[in-house]
Design a protein around this motif. Structure first.
Motif, mmCIF file in Angstrom:
data_model
loop_
_atom_site.group_PDB
_atom_site.id
_atom_site.type_symbol
_atom_site.label_atom_id
_atom_site.label_comp_id
_atom_site.label_asym_id
_atom_site.label_seq_id
_atom_site.Cartn_x
_atom_site.Cartn_y
_atom_site.Cartn_z
ATOM 1 N N LYS A 68 0.838 -1.201 0.000
ATOM 2 C CA LYS A 68 0.000 0.000 0.000
ATOM 3 C C LYS A 68 0.871 1.249 0.000
ATOM 4 C CE LYS A 68 -4.218 -1.625 2.153
ATOM 5 N NZ LYS A 68 -5.062 -1.624 3.366
ATOM 6 N N THR A 69 2.012 1.152 0.672
ATOM 7 C CA THR A 69 2.962 2.266 0.713
ATOM 8 C C THR A 69 4.255 1.803 0.042
ATOM 9 O OG1 THR A 69 1.995 2.876 2.854
ATOM 10 C CG2 THR A 69 4.052 3.964 2.231
ATOM 11 N N PRO A 70 4.326 1.928 -1.288
ATOM 12 C CA PRO A 70 5.525 1.471 -1.997
ATOM 13 C C PRO A 70 6.784 2.143 -1.444
ATOM 14 C CG PRO A 70 3.800 2.057 -3.544
ATOM 15 C CD PRO A 70 3.338 2.514 -2.183
ATOM 16 N N GLY A 71 7.815 1.356 -1.283
ATOM 17 C CA GLY A 71 9.081 1.884 -0.783
ATOM 18 C C GLY A 71 9.174 1.949 0.729
ATOM 19 N N CYS A 130 -0.714 -9.435 8.222
ATOM 20 C CA CYS A 130 -0.008 -8.699 7.170
ATOM 21 C C CYS A 130 -0.911 -8.182 6.055
ATOM 22 C CB CYS A 130 1.077 -9.589 6.557
ATOM 23 S SG CYS A 130 2.401 -10.018 7.712
ATOM 24 N N GLY A 131 -2.160 -8.597 6.038
ATOM 25 C CA GLY A 131 -3.060 -8.203 4.952
ATOM 26 C C GLY A 131 -3.208 -6.702 4.777
ATOM 27 N N HIS A 132 -3.053 -5.962 5.848
ATOM 28 C CA HIS A 132 -3.168 -4.504 5.766
ATOM 29 C C HIS A 132 -1.999 -3.857 5.027
ATOM 30 C CE1 HIS A 132 -0.425 -4.942 9.164
ATOM 31 N NE2 HIS A 132 -0.075 -3.677 8.953
ATOM 32 N N LEU A 133 -0.934 -4.621 4.785
ATOM 33 C CA LEU A 133 0.274 -4.057 4.174
ATOM 34 C C LEU A 133 0.173 -3.948 2.655
ATOM 35 C CD1 LEU A 133 2.932 -6.049 6.234
ATOM 36 C CD2 LEU A 133 2.260 -3.635 6.546
ATOM 37 N N TRP A 134 -0.625 -4.803 2.007
ATOM 38 C CA TRP A 134 -0.615 -4.821 0.554
ATOM 39 C C TRP A 134 -1.879 -4.224 -0.048
ATOM 40 C CZ3 TRP A 134 -0.219 -9.895 2.881
ATOM 41 C CH2 TRP A 134 -1.403 -10.625 2.893
ATOM 42 N N SER A 135 -1.691 -3.665 -1.245
ATOM 43 C CA SER A 135 -2.808 -3.111 -2.010
ATOM 44 C C SER A 135 -3.246 -4.069 -3.108
ATOM 45 C CB SER A 135 -2.421 -1.771 -2.632
ATOM 46 O OG SER A 135 -1.343 -1.944 -3.532
ATOM 47 N N LYS A 136 -2.353 -4.966 -3.490
ATOM 48 C CA LYS A 136 -2.634 -5.887 -4.595
ATOM 49 C C LYS A 136 -1.822 -7.157 -4.393
ATOM 50 C CE LYS A 136 -1.899 -6.233 -9.602
ATOM 51 N NZ LYS A 136 -1.409 -5.516 -10.795
ATOM 52 N N VAL A 137 -2.441 -8.287 -4.741
ATOM 53 C CA VAL A 137 -1.765 -9.588 -4.710
ATOM 54 C C VAL A 137 -2.144 -10.323 -5.985
ATOM 55 C CG1 VAL A 137 -1.550 -11.816 -3.532
ATOM 56 C CG2 VAL A 137 -1.870 -9.735 -2.195
#
Length: 132
Positions: A42-45, A117-124
């Motif tokens: 969700k927050t690249p970098g 960890c699901g809150h960390l990604w925007s796309k899978v």
């Protein structure tokens, strides 16, 4: 003592080298399932988010049906139209069967990983394939 025959030594060495170079899975005709997953943060970098996701993925090794686990980040390889390195973290798992992959999906450690960890990604994106 008989003369030294290099052909015997060479053929023995080639056979031994071939045996070492052949993966154990090649000895079986059973298909192997490869489970490849690519994550976009969700927050690249965000290094802390990436590190948390990597740690969570590595903890999945505790699931007994996982034969192999590789966690990675995009490599700095040659830029080509066919290369997608837009993801942040990837994982590759190897299972003996589709049934084992289903056991992994339902396993409490996998469910905990998704919850933590699901809150960390925007796309899978997931690619599952069977060896042929």
């Amino acid at each position: 003592m008989p003369p030294f025959d290099r052909r015997v030594l060479l053929s023995s060495g080639l056979a031994a080298g071939a045996a070492l170079a052949t993966p154990a899975s090649a000895a079986s005709d059973a298909p192997v399932l490869f489970h490849q997953v690519f994550f976009w943060l969700k927050t690249p970098g965000a290094k802390a988010d990436r590190d948390q996701l990597i740690a969570g993925l590595k903890a999945l090794k505790g699931i007994e049906v996982i034969q192999q686990l590789h966690v990675g980040v995009p490599a700095s390889t040659e830029k080509r139209d066919v290369v997608d390195n837009s993801y942040d973290v990837s994982e590759l798992m190897v299972f003996k069967s589709v049934e084992d992959q289903k056991r992994y999906q339902d396993h409490p450690l996998h469910q905990k990983f998704v919850a933590d960890c699901g809150h960390l990604w925007s796309k899978v994106v997931v690619y599952d394939s069977l060896s042929v």
